[in-house]
Design a protein around this motif. Structure first.
Motif, mmCIF file in Angstrom:
data_model
loop_
_atom_site.group_PDB
_atom_site.id
_atom_site.type_symbol
_atom_site.label_atom_id
_atom_site.label_comp_id
_atom_site.label_asym_id
_atom_site.label_seq_id
_atom_site.Cartn_x
_atom_site.Cartn_y
_atom_site.Cartn_z
ATOM 1 N N VAL A 5 -45.756 45.461 20.979
ATOM 2 C CA VAL A 5 -45.417 44.737 19.744
ATOM 3 C C VAL A 5 -44.531 43.542 20.078
ATOM 4 O O VAL A 5 -43.567 43.661 20.818
ATOM 5 C CB VAL A 5 -44.698 45.675 18.748
ATOM 6 C CG1 VAL A 5 -44.306 44.923 17.491
ATOM 7 C CG2 VAL A 5 -45.549 46.874 18.416
ATOM 8 N N ARG A 8 -42.869 37.258 16.328
ATOM 9 C CA ARG A 8 -43.027 35.817 16.468
ATOM 10 C C ARG A 8 -42.896 35.149 15.100
ATOM 11 O O ARG A 8 -43.262 35.731 14.083
ATOM 12 C CB ARG A 8 -44.404 35.453 17.039
ATOM 13 C CG ARG A 8 -44.635 35.902 18.438
ATOM 14 C CD ARG A 8 -43.810 35.049 19.414
ATOM 15 N NE ARG A 8 -44.078 35.397 20.784
ATOM 16 C CZ ARG A 8 -43.314 36.186 21.524
ATOM 17 N NH1 ARG A 8 -42.236 36.721 21.021
ATOM 18 N NH2 ARG A 8 -43.614 36.431 22.775
ATOM 19 N N ASP A 10 -44.309 32.279 12.740
ATOM 20 C CA ASP A 10 -45.498 31.451 12.555
ATOM 21 C C ASP A 10 -45.106 30.241 11.716
ATOM 22 O O ASP A 10 -44.837 30.365 10.517
ATOM 23 C CB ASP A 10 -46.586 32.266 11.868
ATOM 24 C CG ASP A 10 -47.885 31.492 11.683
ATOM 25 O OD1 ASP A 10 -47.910 30.268 11.940
ATOM 26 O OD2 ASP A 10 -48.878 32.118 11.285
ATOM 27 N N ASP A 16 -42.337 35.361 9.594
ATOM 28 C CA ASP A 16 -42.352 36.136 10.827
ATOM 29 C C ASP A 16 -43.573 37.042 10.859
ATOM 30 O O ASP A 16 -44.044 37.511 9.811
ATOM 31 C CB ASP A 16 -41.090 37.000 10.929
ATOM 32 C CG ASP A 16 -39.856 36.149 11.181
ATOM 33 O OD1 ASP A 16 -39.860 35.427 12.190
ATOM 34 O OD2 ASP A 16 -38.918 36.224 10.383
ATOM 35 N N LEU A 17 -44.048 37.305 12.071
ATOM 36 C CA LEU A 17 -45.208 38.163 12.278
ATOM 37 C C LEU A 17 -44.889 39.206 13.338
ATOM 38 O O LEU A 17 -44.140 38.930 14.277
ATOM 39 C CB LEU A 17 -46.405 37.350 12.788
ATOM 40 C CG LEU A 17 -46.846 36.143 11.989
ATOM 41 C CD1 LEU A 17 -47.910 35.379 12.772
ATOM 42 C CD2 LEU A 17 -47.375 36.566 10.638
ATOM 43 N N LEU A 19 -46.956 40.953 16.154
ATOM 44 C CA LEU A 19 -48.237 40.837 16.837
ATOM 45 C C LEU A 19 -48.463 42.080 17.684
ATOM 46 O O LEU A 19 -47.604 42.459 18.481
ATOM 47 C CB LEU A 19 -48.247 39.600 17.730
ATOM 48 C CG LEU A 19 -47.939 38.277 17.044
ATOM 49 C CD1 LEU A 19 -47.877 37.158 18.073
ATOM 50 C CD2 LEU A 19 -48.962 37.971 15.973
ATOM 51 N N GLU A 22 -55.004 43.664 18.555
ATOM 52 C CA GLU A 22 -55.995 43.717 17.481
ATOM 53 C C GLU A 22 -55.406 43.856 16.084
ATOM 54 O O GLU A 22 -56.071 44.309 15.154
ATOM 55 C CB GLU A 22 -56.994 44.851 17.733
ATOM 56 C CG GLU A 22 -57.728 44.691 19.045
ATOM 57 C CD GLU A 22 -58.751 45.768 19.273
ATOM 58 O OE1 GLU A 22 -59.260 46.327 18.304
ATOM 59 O OE2 GLU A 22 -59.038 46.040 20.444
ATOM 60 N N ARG A 23 -54.128 43.458 15.917
ATOM 61 C CA ARG A 23 -53.505 43.572 14.598
ATOM 62 C C ARG A 23 -52.356 42.580 14.472
ATOM 63 O O ARG A 23 -51.622 42.345 15.416
ATOM 64 C CB ARG A 23 -52.979 44.986 14.407
ATOM 65 C CG ARG A 23 -52.458 45.235 13.025
ATOM 66 C CD ARG A 23 -52.188 46.693 12.814
ATOM 67 N NE ARG A 23 -51.823 46.920 11.432
ATOM 68 C CZ ARG A 23 -51.440 48.059 10.956
ATOM 69 N NH1 ARG A 23 -51.380 49.101 11.739
ATOM 70 N NH2 ARG A 23 -51.121 48.179 9.693
ATOM 71 N N VAL A 24 -52.212 42.020 13.277
ATOM 72 C CA VAL A 24 -51.084 41.152 12.952
ATOM 73 C C VAL A 24 -50.506 41.635 11.632
ATOM 74 O O VAL A 24 -51.237 41.860 10.668
ATOM 75 C CB VAL A 24 -51.518 39.670 12.814
ATOM 76 C CG1 VAL A 24 -50.354 38.810 12.344
ATOM 77 C CG2 VAL A 24 -52.078 39.161 14.123
ATOM 78 N N VAL A 26 -47.851 40.567 8.713
ATOM 79 C CA VAL A 26 -47.051 39.481 8.147
ATOM 80 C C VAL A 26 -45.814 40.102 7.515
ATOM 81 O O VAL A 26 -45.914 40.972 6.646
ATOM 82 C CB VAL A 26 -47.864 38.696 7.091
ATOM 83 C CG1 VAL A 26 -47.002 37.602 6.474
ATOM 84 C CG2 VAL A 26 -49.132 38.125 7.700
ATOM 85 N N TRP A 76 -44.049 51.047 15.839
ATOM 86 C CA TRP A 76 -43.829 49.646 16.140
ATOM 87 C C TRP A 76 -42.482 49.391 16.795
ATOM 88 O O TRP A 76 -42.280 48.377 17.455
ATOM 89 C CB TRP A 76 -43.966 48.804 14.885
ATOM 90 C CG TRP A 76 -45.332 48.899 14.260
ATOM 91 C CD1 TRP A 76 -46.482 49.377 14.843
ATOM 92 C CD2 TRP A 76 -45.692 48.525 12.949
ATOM 93 N NE1 TRP A 76 -47.512 49.313 13.963
ATOM 94 C CE2 TRP A 76 -47.073 48.786 12.781
ATOM 95 C CE3 TRP A 76 -44.992 47.986 11.882
ATOM 96 C CZ2 TRP A 76 -47.755 48.538 11.609
ATOM 97 C CZ3 TRP A 76 -45.675 47.733 10.697
ATOM 98 C CH2 TRP A 76 -47.049 47.999 10.572
#
Length: 78
Positions: A5, A8, A10, A16-17, A19, A22-24, A26, A76
């Protein structure tokens, strides 16, 4: 954070995200501020104290531990 995890910011979305492979996810509101304090040096109490100072009047004493608990359940954060 768990190894897979990354947090970041954006600039396009202005948020913020989280990442993951295969998943994001928000993040909304002050979730990114909470997670930035999850650096391995701050315990939950210290995170709550820091955020209570930043956001006077907010109910961080109950909301932050609940939020972090949900993120731990998802795997996470550690």
């Amino acid at each position: 954070m768990s190894r897979s995890v990354m947090l970041r910011y954006d600039r396009v979305r202005g948020t913020d995200l989280l990442l993951m492979p295969e998943r994001v996810v928000v993040l909304r509101g002050s979730a990114g501020a909470v997670l930035r304090l999850c650096d391995g040096r701050h315990e939950v109490g210290a995170i709550v104290a820091e955020l209570a100072e930043r956001y006077p009047g907010a109910s961080v004493a109950t909301e932050v531990p609940e939020f972090l608990g949900r993120l731990r359940e998802e795997g996470w954060i550690r």
